[in-house]
Write an enzyme that holds these catalytic residues in place. Structure first.
Site, PDB file in Angstrom:
ATOM      1  CB  CYS A 110      -0.853  -0.066   1.261  1.00  0.00           C
ATOM      2  SG  CYS A 110      -1.949   1.334   1.482  1.00  0.00           S
ATOM      3  CB  CYS A 117      -4.364  13.889   1.737  1.00  0.00           C
ATOM      4  SG  CYS A 117      -5.652  13.680   0.488  1.00  0.00           S
ATOM      5  CB  CYS A 121     -11.992  11.999   3.643  1.00  0.00           C
ATOM      6  SG  CYS A 121     -11.902  12.094   1.834  1.00  0.00           S
ATOM      7  CB  CYS A 124      -9.012  10.214   6.000  1.00  0.00           C
ATOM      8  SG  CYS A 124      -7.388   9.774   5.361  1.00  0.00           S
ATOM      9  CB  SER A 197      -7.548   3.904  -4.098  1.00  0.00           C
ATOM     10  OG  SER A 197      -8.645   4.294  -3.306  1.00  0.00           O
ATOM     11  CB  SER A 220     -12.933   6.719  -1.886  1.00  0.00           C
ATOM     12  OG  SER A 220     -11.715   6.015  -1.772  1.00  0.00           O
ATOM     13  CB  ILE A 221     -18.674   5.267  -3.188  1.00  0.00           C
ATOM     14  CG1 ILE A 221     -18.302   4.907  -4.635  1.00  0.00           C
ATOM     15  CG2 ILE A 221     -20.125   5.750  -3.091  1.00  0.00           C
ATOM     16  CD1 ILE A 221     -18.671   5.947  -5.667  1.00  0.00           C
ATOM     17  CG  HIS A 292      -7.804   2.098  11.964  1.00  0.00           C
ATOM     18  ND1 HIS A 292      -7.437   3.201  12.681  1.00  0.00           N
ATOM     19  CD2 HIS A 292      -7.196   1.045  12.523  1.00  0.00           C
ATOM     20  CE1 HIS A 292      -6.615   2.809  13.642  1.00  0.00           C
ATOM     21  NE2 HIS A 292      -6.454   1.516  13.565  1.00  0.00           N
TER      22      HIS A 292
END
Ligand code: SAH
Length: 360
Positions: A110, A117, A121, A124, A197, A220-221, A292
């Site tokens: 990964c 970023c 979101c 996240c 992704s 990512s919906i 998570h």
């Protein structure tokens, strides 16, 4: 003096051309080009000095012209299930994360495409730290190269762009990186084993669709309607659900929807119905991801039983579904979490709260 050219920022065809030119200038036979090319990615050398199969004088001459920058391993953690998490420090002090996840015969890596970023979101950890910068080609592909340089090396079979960052907002570097990952003269990983992704950045999806290789696309919906998606993913203003669905439809290969299960937020029966109809519309495969909790203040994970029920509802509506396993149970492996842990976070967290780890 001009700066040495970084050979690890070049796709194999370009690196080959630079090396050929150098060998000519240095009066070397042309077979040396292939010898060095092989040591960039296939059987990577830590430095020119380590390329003992070529004469010392040539190694020195190449080192004067070219660089092969490493990513500095700042720390790593290993989970009892074999998942390993690496924190790499970059030349400007930025830190990025890479996670290796063994599963049967496969090992999925990964990887990160940006330091931080910009998308924020709500659930996240990377989003919470904000955006620092785009990664360079050698810093993205270098995460795989470093796995081959470990002792013992980790042989990576699959790649997911599900580490830090939004790959489609760094397409300029991600595009050549895909070539390096896939090209047999570089890392040689099959295109079907490489997944990008994205939150649904349309120009990126279109650009990926134009590549001839069978790279996989995951979107990512996370919410089945604009109202909720807007709250969870601010980028929905720019790329609303309807457009993302349209892009998924025109992408000529099968797409995967990622849907992180947020207790009491996006996991009710009506939302399962809405999601099923979107997935059917573009024949998408749905991945349900247990949240998570580490990165996401204010959200609770949906229980295992409820995730199963949600999955059954989707299956009952002819949607293919997988519930993703949580991996790296005893290390901090969710997006952005190791970096947060190392570089400090606002509220320190008890170790057990970092322990239920979800990566790819
Ligand atoms: N920016 C890209 C890729 C990086 S994130 C994207 O958003 O798709 C990879 C996946 O991890 C995304 O689906 C993201 O929403 C998800 N993710 C982020 N934080 C998470 C968390 N705390 N628990 C579970 N999944 C998470």
């Amino acid at each position: 003096m001009t700066e040495r050219e970084n050979l690890l920022n070049l796709v194999p065809a370009d690196a080959e051309q630079r090396l050929a030119q150098a060998m000519t200038e240095l009066g070397q036979p042309s077979y040396r080009v292939g010898q060095v090319l092989r040591r960039l990615w296939q059987v990577p050398a830590a430095s020119f000095a380590d390329m003992t199969e070529i004469p010392l004088a040539l190694r020195t001459a190449l080192d004067e012209r070219f660089s092969l920058p490493r990513l500095e391993l700042a720390t790593s953690q290993q989970s009892s299930d074999g998942t390993r998490k690496f924190l790499f420090r970059l030349r400007d002090g930025e830190a990025i994360e890479t996670v290796s996840i063994p599963d049967g015969n496969r090992v999925t890596l990964c990887i990160s495409s940006q330091a931080g970023c910009a998308l924020r979101c709500a659930f996240c950890a990377t989003g919470a730290m904000g955006f620092s910068r785009n990664l360079d080609v050698y810093e993205i592909a270098g995460q795989v190269r470093e796995m081959r340089l470990l002792d013992p090396p980790i042989e990576i079979t699959n790649i997911v762009f599900m580490g830090m960052g939004e790959p489609m907002m760094n397409w300029k570097a991600v595009d050549p990186t895909l070539t390096l990952l896939n090209d047999p003269r570089a890392l040689g990983i099959g295109a079907r084993h490489i997944t990008i992704s994205t939150v649904g950045v349309l120009p990126g999806i279109i650009a990926l669709g134009k590549r001839p290789e069978q790279f996989r696309l995951a979107i990512s919906i996370h919410a089945p309607n604009d109202e909720l998606r807007q709250q969870l993913m601010p980028i929905n203003t720019k790329f609303p659900l309807a457009e993302v669905i349209e892009a998924a439809k025109v992408f000529d290969r099968r797409v995967t929807f990622e849907y992180v299960m947020l207790g009491g937020v996006n996991d009710n029966i009506e939302q399962a119905r809405e999601l099923a109809s979107l997935a059917r519309e573009c024949r998408a495969f749905v991945n349900l991801i247990p949240l998570h909790p580490g990165g996401s203040q204010g959200f609770v994970p949906t229980s295992g039983n409820e995730i199963s029920r949600f999955a059954r509802l989707l299956r009952g509506r002819d949607v293919e579904v997988a519930v993703r396993k949580s991996r790296g149970i005893d290390i901090a492996a969710a997006c952005g979490q190791l970096r947060v842990e190392r570089l400090g976070r606002r509220t320190p967290r008890a170790p057990e709260q970092d322990s239920d780890v979800q990566v790819a």
